[in-house]
Design an enzyme around this catalytic site. Sequence first.
Site, PDB file in Angstrom:
ATOM      1  N   SER A   1     -36.987  -2.643  26.701  1.00  0.00           N
ATOM      2  CA  SER A   1     -38.166  -1.769  26.610  1.00  0.00           C
ATOM      3  C   SER A   1     -37.770  -0.324  26.300  1.00  0.00           C
ATOM      4  O   SER A   1     -36.870   0.242  26.916  1.00  0.00           O
ATOM      5  CB  SER A   1     -38.945  -1.803  27.929  1.00  0.00           C
ATOM      6  OG  SER A   1     -39.993  -0.856  27.860  1.00  0.00           O
ATOM      7  N   ARG A   2     -38.492   0.259  25.347  1.00  0.00           N
ATOM      8  CA  ARG A   2     -38.252   1.670  25.008  1.00  0.00           C
ATOM      9  C   ARG A   2     -39.157   2.593  25.807  1.00  0.00           C
ATOM     10  O   ARG A   2     -39.073   3.821  25.688  1.00  0.00           O
ATOM     11  CB  ARG A   2     -38.497   1.899  23.525  1.00  0.00           C
ATOM     12  CG  ARG A   2     -37.527   1.105  22.671  1.00  0.00           C
ATOM     13  CD  ARG A   2     -37.517   1.581  21.249  1.00  0.00           C
ATOM     14  NE  ARG A   2     -36.687   0.673  20.481  1.00  0.00           N
ATOM     15  CZ  ARG A   2     -35.897   1.053  19.505  1.00  0.00           C
ATOM     16  NH1 ARG A   2     -35.810   2.321  19.180  1.00  0.00           N
ATOM     17  NH2 ARG A   2     -35.195   0.182  18.841  1.00  0.00           N
ATOM     18  N   SER A   3     -40.053   2.017  26.600  1.00  0.00           N
ATOM     19  CA  SER A   3     -41.026   2.838  27.321  1.00  0.00           C
ATOM     20  C   SER A   3     -40.384   3.833  28.295  1.00  0.00           C
ATOM     21  O   SER A   3     -40.855   4.970  28.385  1.00  0.00           O
ATOM     22  CB  SER A   3     -42.026   1.944  28.057  1.00  0.00           C
ATOM     23  OG  SER A   3     -42.795   1.243  27.112  1.00  0.00           O
TER      24      SER A   3
ATOM     25  N   LYS B   1     -48.836  -9.786  30.226  1.00  0.00           N
ATOM     26  CA  LYS B   1     -50.075  -9.129  29.779  1.00  0.00           C
ATOM     27  C   LYS B   1     -51.343  -9.899  30.169  1.00  0.00           C
ATOM     28  O   LYS B   1     -52.321  -9.304  30.593  1.00  0.00           O
ATOM     29  CB  LYS B   1     -50.038  -8.904  28.267  1.00  0.00           C
ATOM     30  CG  LYS B   1     -49.011  -7.843  27.852  1.00  0.00           C
ATOM     31  CD  LYS B   1     -49.057  -7.602  26.353  1.00  0.00           C
ATOM     32  CE  LYS B   1     -48.149  -6.446  25.972  1.00  0.00           C
ATOM     33  NZ  LYS B   1     -48.311  -6.033  24.585  1.00  0.00           N
TER      34      LYS B   1
ATOM     35  N   ASP C   1     -63.380  -2.256  28.558  1.00  0.00           N
ATOM     36  CA  ASP C   1     -63.946  -3.080  27.477  1.00  0.00           C
ATOM     37  C   ASP C   1     -62.863  -3.534  26.503  1.00  0.00           C
ATOM     38  O   ASP C   1     -62.865  -4.665  26.026  1.00  0.00           O
ATOM     39  CB  ASP C   1     -64.999  -2.281  26.702  1.00  0.00           C
ATOM     40  CG  ASP C   1     -66.260  -2.096  27.538  1.00  0.00           C
ATOM     41  OD1 ASP C   1     -66.405  -2.805  28.554  1.00  0.00           O
ATOM     42  OD2 ASP C   1     -67.078  -1.231  27.173  1.00  0.00           O
TER      43      ASP C   1
ATOM     44  N   ASP D   1     -53.076  -1.148  23.028  1.00  0.00           N
ATOM     45  CA  ASP D   1     -52.355  -1.495  21.788  1.00  0.00           C
ATOM     46  C   ASP D   1     -53.191  -1.176  20.545  1.00  0.00           C
ATOM     47  O   ASP D   1     -52.702  -0.592  19.577  1.00  0.00           O
ATOM     48  CB  ASP D   1     -51.975  -2.984  21.777  1.00  0.00           C
ATOM     49  CG  ASP D   1     -50.686  -3.250  22.537  1.00  0.00           C
ATOM     50  OD1 ASP D   1     -49.918  -2.299  22.782  1.00  0.00           O
ATOM     51  OD2 ASP D   1     -50.446  -4.420  22.895  1.00  0.00           O
TER      52      ASP D   1
ATOM     53  N   ALA E   1     -50.628  -9.213  19.636  1.00  0.00           N
ATOM     54  CA  ALA E   1     -50.795  -7.879  19.050  1.00  0.00           C
ATOM     55  C   ALA E   1     -51.950  -7.869  18.053  1.00  0.00           C
ATOM     56  O   ALA E   1     -52.730  -6.911  17.985  1.00  0.00           O
ATOM     57  CB  ALA E   1     -49.496  -7.458  18.371  1.00  0.00           C
TER      58      ALA E   1
ATOM     59  N   ARG F   1     -49.898 -18.351  10.046  1.00  0.00           N
ATOM     60  CA  ARG F   1     -49.195 -19.608   9.754  1.00  0.00           C
ATOM     61  C   ARG F   1     -49.935 -20.779  10.404  1.00  0.00           C
ATOM     62  O   ARG F   1     -50.211 -21.782   9.763  1.00  0.00           O
ATOM     63  CB  ARG F   1     -47.757 -19.511  10.283  1.00  0.00           C
ATOM     64  CG  ARG F   1     -46.984 -20.790  10.174  1.00  0.00           C
ATOM     65  CD  ARG F   1     -45.593 -20.632  10.753  1.00  0.00           C
ATOM     66  NE  ARG F   1     -45.604 -20.307  12.184  1.00  0.00           N
ATOM     67  CZ  ARG F   1     -44.537 -20.199  12.927  1.00  0.00           C
ATOM     68  NH1 ARG F   1     -43.342 -20.378  12.380  1.00  0.00           N
ATOM     69  NH2 ARG F   1     -44.624 -19.906  14.206  1.00  0.00           N
TER      70      ARG F   1
ATOM     71  N   GLN G   1     -49.660   4.128  21.871  1.00  0.00           N
ATOM     72  CA  GLN G   1     -50.268   3.285  22.918  1.00  0.00           C
ATOM     73  C   GLN G   1     -49.903   3.783  24.309  1.00  0.00           C
ATOM     74  O   GLN G   1     -50.562   3.430  25.291  1.00  0.00           O
ATOM     75  CB  GLN G   1     -49.902   1.798  22.738  1.00  0.00           C
ATOM     76  CG  GLN G   1     -48.431   1.423  22.854  1.00  0.00           C
ATOM     77  CD  GLN G   1     -47.889   1.386  24.279  1.00  0.00           C
ATOM     78  OE1 GLN G   1     -48.611   1.077  25.222  1.00  0.00           O
ATOM     79  NE2 GLN G   1     -46.612   1.735  24.451  1.00  0.00           N
TER      80      GLN G   1
HETATM   81  P1  NAP Z   1     -46.939 -13.331  19.381  1.00  0.00           P
HETATM   82  O1  NAP Z   1     -48.179 -13.316  20.208  1.00  0.00           O
HETATM   83  O2  NAP Z   1     -45.826 -14.235  19.759  1.00  0.00           O
HETATM   84  O3  NAP Z   1     -47.383 -13.658  17.847  1.00  0.00           O
HETATM   85  C1  NAP Z   1     -46.416 -13.847  16.855  1.00  0.00           C
HETATM   86  C2  NAP Z   1     -47.100 -13.958  15.499  1.00  0.00           C
HETATM   87  O4  NAP Z   1     -46.070 -14.065  14.482  1.00  0.00           O
HETATM   88  C3  NAP Z   1     -48.002 -15.187  15.348  1.00  0.00           C
HETATM   89  O5  NAP Z   1     -49.072 -14.880  14.503  1.00  0.00           O
HETATM   90  C4  NAP Z   1     -47.044 -16.192  14.683  1.00  0.00           C
HETATM   91  O6  NAP Z   1     -47.697 -17.206  13.962  1.00  0.00           O
HETATM   92  C5  NAP Z   1     -46.293 -15.285  13.742  1.00  0.00           C
HETATM   93  N1  NAP Z   1     -45.018 -15.874  13.337  1.00  0.00           N
HETATM   94  C6  NAP Z   1     -43.898 -16.008  14.093  1.00  0.00           C
HETATM   95  N2  NAP Z   1     -42.923 -16.609  13.376  1.00  0.00           N
HETATM   96  C7  NAP Z   1     -43.456 -16.887  12.151  1.00  0.00           C
HETATM   97  C8  NAP Z   1     -42.954 -17.513  10.972  1.00  0.00           C
HETATM   98  N3  NAP Z   1     -41.689 -17.988  10.917  1.00  0.00           N
HETATM   99  N4  NAP Z   1     -43.775 -17.608   9.884  1.00  0.00           N
HETATM  100  C9  NAP Z   1     -45.043 -17.125   9.927  1.00  0.00           C
HETATM  101  N5  NAP Z   1     -45.582 -16.522  11.032  1.00  0.00           N
HETATM  102  C10 NAP Z   1     -44.791 -16.405  12.124  1.00  0.00           C
HETATM  103  O7  NAP Z   1     -46.285 -11.869  19.298  1.00  0.00           O
HETATM  104  P2  NAP Z   1     -47.008 -10.435  19.372  1.00  0.00           P
HETATM  105  O8  NAP Z   1     -46.985  -9.951  20.763  1.00  0.00           O
HETATM  106  O9  NAP Z   1     -48.298 -10.531  18.665  1.00  0.00           O
HETATM  107  O10 NAP Z   1     -45.950  -9.526  18.551  1.00  0.00           O
HETATM  108  C11 NAP Z   1     -45.743  -9.715  17.165  1.00  0.00           C
HETATM  109  C12 NAP Z   1     -44.781  -8.652  16.640  1.00  0.00           C
HETATM  110  O11 NAP Z   1     -45.336  -7.363  16.829  1.00  0.00           O
HETATM  111  C13 NAP Z   1     -43.434  -8.614  17.352  1.00  0.00           C
HETATM  112  O12 NAP Z   1     -42.443  -8.380  16.383  1.00  0.00           O
HETATM  113  C14 NAP Z   1     -43.549  -7.436  18.301  1.00  0.00           C
HETATM  114  O13 NAP Z   1     -42.291  -6.818  18.552  1.00  0.00           O
HETATM  115  C15 NAP Z   1     -44.428  -6.498  17.485  1.00  0.00           C
HETATM  116  N6  NAP Z   1     -45.215  -5.577  18.315  1.00  0.00           N
HETATM  117  C16 NAP Z   1     -45.140  -4.241  18.041  1.00  0.00           C
HETATM  118  C17 NAP Z   1     -45.898  -3.353  18.780  1.00  0.00           C
HETATM  119  C18 NAP Z   1     -45.806  -1.871  18.491  1.00  0.00           C
HETATM  120  O14 NAP Z   1     -46.201  -1.069  19.356  1.00  0.00           O
HETATM  121  N7  NAP Z   1     -45.347  -1.486  17.324  1.00  0.00           N
HETATM  122  C19 NAP Z   1     -46.748  -3.813  19.808  1.00  0.00           C
HETATM  123  C20 NAP Z   1     -46.824  -5.185  20.042  1.00  0.00           C
HETATM  124  C21 NAP Z   1     -46.048  -6.069  19.289  1.00  0.00           C
HETATM  125  P3  NAP Z   1     -48.056 -18.626  14.658  1.00  0.00           P
HETATM  126  O15 NAP Z   1     -49.354 -18.391  15.398  1.00  0.00           O
HETATM  127  O16 NAP Z   1     -48.179 -19.563  13.528  1.00  0.00           O
HETATM  128  O17 NAP Z   1     -46.922 -18.950  15.590  1.00  0.00           O
END
Ligand code: NAP
Length: 272
Positions: free
Chosen positions: A15-17, A66, A78, A103, A132, A153, A247
């Site tokens: 975590s970078r927080s 979460k 909300d 987020d 996310a 996907r 966030q």
């Molecule tokens: P999550 O709930 O596990 O969702 C992952 C998503 O990626 C799903 O839509 C999944 O599709 C897709 N995916 C994974 N592998 C794939 C592949 N090989 N081909 C196609 N689609 C694929 O994760 P999350 O919490 O939403 O986070 C997603 C990303 O956002 C992470 O990299 C996380 O580090 C980043 N993130 C960044 C922030 C920020 O503040 N910048 C905040 C939150 C998250 P399926 O449904 O088909 O599995």
Amino acid sequence: MTLLAGVIGDPIAQSRSPRLHGHWLRRYGIDGHYVPLHVRPEVLEATLKVLPDIGFSGLNCTIPHKEAAFRLADDVTDRARAVEAANTLMFTEDGRIIADNTDGYGFIANLKQQAPEWDITKPALVLGAGGAARGIVAALLEVGVPAVTIANRTHTRAEGLAALLGADVLPIEWAGASTALADHGLLVNTTSLGMSGQPPLVFDLSSMSDHTTVADIVYSPLMTPLLTDAQARGAQVVDGLGMLLHQAVPGFEAWFGRTPTVDEELRRAVLA
Ligand code: NAP
């Protein structure tokens, strides 16, 4: 009185927080600490009971807490209810836990800061339908984007998100996403594709219009292959680090009593 807050997760070392909040605490000369806490799922409920008693004002929650933290809270905002998950908790003086989800707020605040030319009157195309994506799609609709197209996907997950968030959300097949891009003002990657250690995101940007903004919420690397390609084609691009920084603002404000600023100095401190 020394103010206390922290982040719970399993694992937590990534975590970078703590670095982010620690930078703000030093910058504003606040007598407070923000600590990383390794909390396994089986002790989550007990942890949430004891931390307010030992002086904590609140917490951030990261994977895998979460959804469970959202369910354990006494009150929810909300925007937390919209996505059924919490990333920020506030402990009130009368012993209640309020769950918030910042987020989506962070994503929009970052977009407004980094992409002032973003055309909010056009639909957005979101890749991914995970945790996310939920917050981001809800926040896009909240700020007035007319419609959101989702490609994932696993198509049923995109359909599930559309069912949760309403008629302005249109699920499309993953394979058809590149061709759908033409009509959209914003493309957002919310999948983990493109992240260090993950497969690349293969996405054809050739149908993108001149005025499309491209955002990636992956922030390691900062310039993902998607953003590099989009920038080379002249698009305005937005990296994922800013969302992480923005966030954190509502939580810091609630726990430490000061609205912090997101700027270059903070970006450098978190990247260091
Ligand atoms: P999550 O709930 O596990 O969702 C992952 C998503 O990626 C799903 O839509 C999944 O599709 C897709 N995916 C994974 N592998 C794939 C592949 N090989 N081909 C196609 N689609 C694929 O994760 P999350 O919490 O939403 O986070 C997603 C990303 O956002 C992470 O990299 C996380 O580090 C980043 N993130 C960044 C922030 C920020 O503040 N910048 C905040 C939150 C998250 P399926 O449904 O088909 O599995």
